[in-house]
Write a protein that holds these residues in place. Structure first.
Motif, mmCIF file in Angstrom:
data_model
loop_
_atom_site.group_PDB
_atom_site.id
_atom_site.type_symbol
_atom_site.label_atom_id
_atom_site.label_comp_id
_atom_site.label_asym_id
_atom_site.label_seq_id
_atom_site.Cartn_x
_atom_site.Cartn_y
_atom_site.Cartn_z
ATOM 1 N N PHE A 1 0.828 -1.200 0.000
ATOM 2 C CA PHE A 1 0.000 0.000 0.000
ATOM 3 C C PHE A 1 0.868 1.257 0.000
ATOM 4 N N VAL A 2 0.404 2.277 -0.680
ATOM 5 C CA VAL A 2 0.996 3.612 -0.623
ATOM 6 C C VAL A 2 -0.156 4.579 -0.410
ATOM 7 N N ASP A 3 -0.059 5.366 0.630
ATOM 8 C CA ASP A 3 -1.113 6.330 0.961
ATOM 9 C C ASP A 3 -2.490 5.672 1.051
ATOM 10 N N GLY A 4 -2.548 4.442 1.624
ATOM 11 C CA GLY A 4 -3.811 3.762 1.851
ATOM 12 C C GLY A 4 -4.429 3.092 0.639
ATOM 13 N N LYS A 5 -3.723 3.110 -0.505
ATOM 14 C CA LYS A 5 -4.243 2.460 -1.715
ATOM 15 C C LYS A 5 -3.281 1.366 -2.166
ATOM 16 N N LYS A 6 -3.840 0.378 -2.858
ATOM 17 C CA LYS A 6 -3.024 -0.728 -3.358
ATOM 18 C C LYS A 6 -2.103 -0.227 -4.470
ATOM 19 N N ALA A 7 -0.793 -0.393 -4.245
ATOM 20 C CA ALA A 7 0.203 0.028 -5.224
ATOM 21 C C ALA A 7 0.767 -1.159 -6.003
ATOM 22 N N ARG A 8 0.860 -2.297 -5.330
ATOM 23 C CA ARG A 8 1.398 -3.503 -5.971
ATOM 24 C C ARG A 8 0.762 -4.719 -5.321
ATOM 25 N N ILE A 9 0.464 -5.713 -6.168
ATOM 26 C CA ILE A 9 -0.077 -6.979 -5.699
ATOM 27 C C ILE A 9 0.702 -8.092 -6.401
ATOM 28 N N ASP A 10 1.210 -9.034 -5.617
ATOM 29 C CA ASP A 10 1.925 -10.189 -6.164
ATOM 30 C C ASP A 10 1.249 -11.457 -5.677
ATOM 31 N N LEU A 11 0.978 -12.386 -6.600
ATOM 32 C CA LEU A 11 0.385 -13.673 -6.263
ATOM 33 C C LEU A 11 1.475 -14.730 -6.174
ATOM 34 N N PHE A 12 1.289 -15.677 -5.248
ATOM 35 C CA PHE A 12 2.199 -16.801 -5.078
ATOM 36 C C PHE A 12 1.347 -18.057 -4.933
ATOM 37 N N GLN A 13 1.539 -19.028 -5.807
ATOM 38 C CA GLN A 13 0.743 -20.262 -5.797
ATOM 39 C C GLN A 13 1.492 -21.364 -5.050
ATOM 40 N N ALA A 14 0.767 -22.125 -4.233
ATOM 41 C CA ALA A 14 1.376 -23.263 -3.547
ATOM 42 C C ALA A 14 1.757 -24.350 -4.558
ATOM 43 N N ASP A 15 0.980 -24.476 -5.636
ATOM 44 C CA ASP A 15 1.250 -25.470 -6.680
ATOM 45 C C ASP A 15 1.091 -24.785 -8.039
ATOM 46 N N GLN A 16 2.122 -24.072 -8.442
ATOM 47 C CA GLN A 16 2.062 -23.296 -9.685
ATOM 48 C C GLN A 16 1.783 -24.178 -10.890
ATOM 49 N N ALA A 17 2.358 -25.381 -10.925
ATOM 50 C CA ALA A 17 2.152 -26.276 -12.064
ATOM 51 C C ALA A 17 0.678 -26.642 -12.220
ATOM 52 N N ALA A 18 -0.008 -26.895 -11.112
ATOM 53 C CA ALA A 18 -1.434 -27.242 -11.182
ATOM 54 C C ALA A 18 -2.249 -26.055 -11.666
ATOM 55 N N VAL A 19 -1.934 -24.854 -11.185
ATOM 56 C CA VAL A 19 -2.656 -23.660 -11.624
ATOM 57 C C VAL A 19 -2.392 -23.411 -13.107
ATOM 58 N N ASP A 20 -1.147 -23.560 -13.542
ATOM 59 C CA ASP A 20 -0.821 -23.376 -14.965
ATOM 60 C C ASP A 20 -1.581 -24.377 -15.842
ATOM 61 N N ALA A 21 -1.647 -25.621 -15.408
ATOM 62 C CA ALA A 21 -2.362 -26.644 -16.195
ATOM 63 C C ALA A 21 -3.864 -26.323 -16.250
#
Length: 139
Positions: free
Chosen positions: A115-135
């Protein structure tokens, strides 16, 4: 999915901003949903799938969510489980689920909000099983 039990810093103002955003999106209030992003927001989706990439600006981020809901026939769901706050950062652990082309997937994910000044500035996702999500979200 079972009703989640949210733990962690649920009463923190930044967490409340995320919850308010999720509620707005769930009710179709896209104007309110869009208002939580900075104009220069960056949203990073990892992997090698239909949605992978870096989305810049509120319109691109909202477009990503529109595409995600379209590809899953509106079945995509996210349940907040654990909130961790450190300064201007919030880490959210989630349980996600969706159905696409007759196949269902449930997966764990972590989302890092900056957050910057109370607003979302950056969001990063992290998957526990990236291969399953990609498939599951293969192009």
């Amino acid at each position: 999915m079972a009703q989640p039990i949210m733990t962690g810093a649920v009463s923190h103002p930044l967490v409340q901003a995320i919850i308010t955003y999720q509620q707005a999106m769930a009710t179709g209030d896209f104007v309110a949903g869009r208002s939580v992003f900075r104009d220069d927001v960056i949203y990073v989706v990892p992997g090698t799938n239909l949605f992978s990439g870096t989305y810049r600006g509120p319109d691109a981020v909202m477009g990503y969510f529109g595409k995600l809901m379209g590809e899953t026939g509106g079945s995509y769901a996210i349940d907040a489980m654990q909130w961790l706050v450190c300064g201007d950062k919030v880490l959210l652990e989630t349980k996600n689920s969706a159905t696409r082309a007759g196949t269902s997937l449930a997966w764990d994910e972590a989302i890092l909000f900056v957050f910057v000044d109370g607003k979302k500035a950056r969001i990063d996702l992290f998957q526990a099983d990236q291969a399953a999500v990609d498939a599951f979200f293969a192009a």
